[in-house]
Each structure stands twice: as structure tokens, then as C-alpha cells.
Design an enzyme around this catalytic site. Sequence first.
Site, short mmCIF file in Angstrom:
data_model
loop_
_atom_site.label_atom_id
_atom_site.label_comp_id
_atom_site.label_asym_id
_atom_site.label_seq_id
_atom_site.Cartn_x
_atom_site.Cartn_y
_atom_site.Cartn_z
N GLY A 288 36.14 27.12 32.93
CA GLY A 288 36.37 28.56 32.87
C GLY A 288 37.72 28.90 32.26
O GLY A 288 38.74 28.34 32.65
N ALA A 289 37.71 29.83 31.29
CA ALA A 289 38.95 30.22 30.62
C ALA A 289 39.31 31.66 30.95
O ALA A 289 39.68 32.45 30.08
CB ALA A 289 38.84 30.03 29.11
N GLY A 290 39.18 32.01 32.24
CA GLY A 290 39.71 33.30 32.70
C GLY A 290 41.20 33.16 32.95
O GLY A 290 41.85 32.24 32.45
N LYS B 170 32.26 29.32 28.40
CA LYS B 170 30.99 29.78 27.81
C LYS B 170 31.19 30.29 26.38
O LYS B 170 30.38 30.03 25.50
CB LYS B 170 30.44 30.90 28.71
CG LYS B 170 29.05 31.39 28.35
CD LYS B 170 28.63 32.44 29.38
CE LYS B 170 27.29 33.04 29.03
NZ LYS B 170 26.90 34.08 30.01
N GLU C 34 39.42 52.90 38.45
CA GLU C 34 40.00 52.76 37.10
C GLU C 34 38.99 53.18 36.03
O GLU C 34 39.36 53.79 35.02
CB GLU C 34 40.46 51.32 36.87
CG GLU C 34 41.69 50.94 37.68
CD GLU C 34 42.47 49.78 37.07
OE1 GLU C 34 43.71 49.86 37.03
OE2 GLU C 34 41.84 48.80 36.63
N ASP D 251 38.66 33.90 41.24
CA ASP D 251 37.61 34.63 41.95
C ASP D 251 36.61 33.70 42.66
O ASP D 251 35.74 34.19 43.39
CB ASP D 251 36.84 35.53 40.98
CG ASP D 251 37.62 36.78 40.63
OD1 ASP D 251 38.09 37.44 41.56
OD2 ASP D 251 37.74 37.10 39.44
N ALA E 193 44.15 39.34 39.45
CA ALA E 193 44.55 38.55 38.27
C ALA E 193 45.93 37.95 38.48
O ALA E 193 46.20 36.80 38.10
CB ALA E 193 44.55 39.46 37.03
N LYS F 84 51.97 49.94 34.58
CA LYS F 84 50.66 49.29 34.37
C LYS F 84 50.63 48.59 33.01
O LYS F 84 50.13 47.47 32.89
CB LYS F 84 49.54 50.33 34.46
CG LYS F 84 48.14 49.78 34.27
CD LYS F 84 47.71 48.92 35.44
CE LYS F 84 46.25 48.53 35.34
NZ LYS F 84 45.85 47.64 36.45
#
Length: 402
Positions: A10-12, A38, A170, A298, A315, A376
Amino acid sequence: MNKPKIVVLGAGYAGMMTTKKLTQNLGIDEAEIVLVNKHNYHYETTWLHEVAAGTINHNRARFMISDVISPNRVRLIYDSVVEVKRDENLVVLENSEISYDYLVISLGFVTNTFGIKGMEENAFFIQDIDSCQLIREHIEYQFAQYKNGEEKDDDSLTILVGGGGFTGIEFVGELAEKVPQLCKKYDIDRSKVRIINVEAAPSIMPGFDKDLVTYAKKSLQERGVEFREGAAIKECKADCFVVGEDNEEIKAGTIVWTGGVTGSPVLSKSGFELTKGKVTVNGDLRAPGEDNIFILGDCAWVMNEAEGRPFPPTAQAAMQHATTCANNIKALLHNEPLTNFVFDDKGTVASLGVTDAMGTVFSGTKLYGKSAAAMKKVIDNRSLFLQGGPRLLLKKGKVRPF
């Protein structure tokens, strides 16, 4: 002698940062590093609500993995993970298999509908780039169809958002920005378009400071967002939510569910013990009973021992998991003691549109309005900088004027 093989799934946020930290922590001869994802791109999950509303282009929210992680240093495999065979130290992919000595599972989330009837079939989800493009295109299609159709069904212009948590709020904030633009483009009276947020809890943004929630609600209501709090969704039909004891139907042309996420289904398929779809990891971020498997982001519940509950799965936390994980893998390679994860909470800011936001920073300082919106953007830009340095920040950073 074979180098130990470290495989990151996973490349989150967690996976990208772990891979980057490993390349910094380890010499080229110390380990072989493999990153499996993916797609050949990473996307900023915290920007997906903007893609879904159409306030930013989908390409703005993503970048090529090979632009940040050198393929000369890390073997990049673009494939879907099917299962982890822990007894064999093997990862089964859709198109191949890969063995590992050390494994990092950071496969992100999937939407959780909590078994609400019809939600899976009838609602859109803010889940990835593709799902968010679909939402944007569908909303605009509703406007175009209303403009050009013979019969005018005002309900078709209603956008119904299930879930008043972080993502839902949001998202309606971005819709409040986008809807007036669409009304102008298609020459539709703004009063015909409704944005309705439905939350089962007594208040939106459960867990947030009451002053901040009051501010957010007032700001959004002033821009045309309607709230239905304390309204449990019993069913999602193709054109409505069914809510409350009296089975009231709230009609809409676009229905988006943002009410919950759970860890990747690969976890259950691989036989990990789950609590609400995630693995409760040890303090050093390893899976219980596993010496060489780390679970991050997550996919993991990381416990705040002082408070007896998990740290929030943000995050910010995922990127901090990466540092601890990379340091601990290096420690394992060198037979050194491992360290436990310590969360450095820099605060949380929720965007309410381009020029508005609210949240807390550092030791609980509350921010509202333009100053919060500026913070933000600082947070978003910091994420880019940590992942790809000044080059990525200049290419993708948020420097929108107020």
C-alpha cells in the site's frame, strides 16, 4: 548471502512514508525494499472530498509513486493484494506472489456501510480517485439534465450526504463552494438546489469541541447546507434516504455515504484478529504474535494506553506510524531494542470550503475562519513536503489566494 526483503503493501500515507524512511535508514546493501500498490500513483486521501465536489481536478490530488520513490532503490510492483500467507511469509497478489522477511501492511480503508439496507447498492462513496470522479460527474450530469430536460424535478438537484463526521462535513463545505458555480453555469436558481447532511448522532462532528461544531454548523447553514441530526438512516433507496421512526423519505438526485470506514478486507482474508475491521497492534506497531509483520494507518488500532482507547486514525498519525515502523525494522535488522509509538498530536483542522475552516492546533488552540483555512493549507502542504520534498510541494501545493 541474500539481503533481507522488506515488503510494504500500500502506497497511502503510511506506506509511502515507511518506504521513504526505510531508504533513508538503510544502506543499499542492508535490505531489499519492495513497495506494492494497486495503482502507479499515490493520492492524497484527505483531498478526496474536493475531487468529489469538483473544486479541484483529480490530477491535482495525486502524483506518480516513481516521482517520489526511486525505482532504482525500491522495487515497485503495481498489483492488487489478495492475501497474506503468514505461515509461508508470502503475499499473494492478483498476478503473482512475493515472499518477505519483514512485512508492512498499510492497505488503507474501504467504506463501511454498517449494514444499512441499500447503501452499498445505491450510494456513492468517497473512497478513491475513481469513486470521487464518479460523484463529481454525476452531480454535474444532474444539473445538465435539469437544464435540458422537458420535466423539471427539483429533487434531482438535491445532494444528500450521509454521515456528519470529518469527511461528510468537509464534503458539504466544498459543495457549498461548488453549487453556486454550477448554478451559474447551467442558469439554475440557487434556491432550487439543496445540500442535506444526515447524521444519526445528536450532533455533527461527534468528538469535536462544541464551540468549533457550532461555528461549523452556522457557517455551512449560512451557505445553504441543511442538517438533519439525530436522524438514523434505516435504508438507502435509489432516490432517497429512509430516516427516523416514522420512515420519512428524504429525496435526492445524488446520494453520497461518508459515514464510516474499516480496514482493508485483506486483513480478514489473511486471518488476523479484527476489532471493527482493524487489527489492534502492539505498542511497537507489530501485529499481535508476529515478529516480522507491522500494520499501520487505517488498518490498525494503535492504543493510547493513558486514555485506554485508540489514537484517532488520521493521516497525521499514519505518517507518524511510518517513522516508528521504519526505525523498528532497522532495529530488528541490527538486533537492537524496538521502540513504542508515541503520537505527537499537532491538532486537527476541518475545512469548510476554500476560505473557511475550524479546528485545534498544537496544545488545543482553537482556530476559526480564514486563519484556520490558512492552517489547513499549511497542513496539506506539509504532507506533500514530507513525502516528496520541495519539488512535489511546488508542483502540487495549495497556494490558493483568499
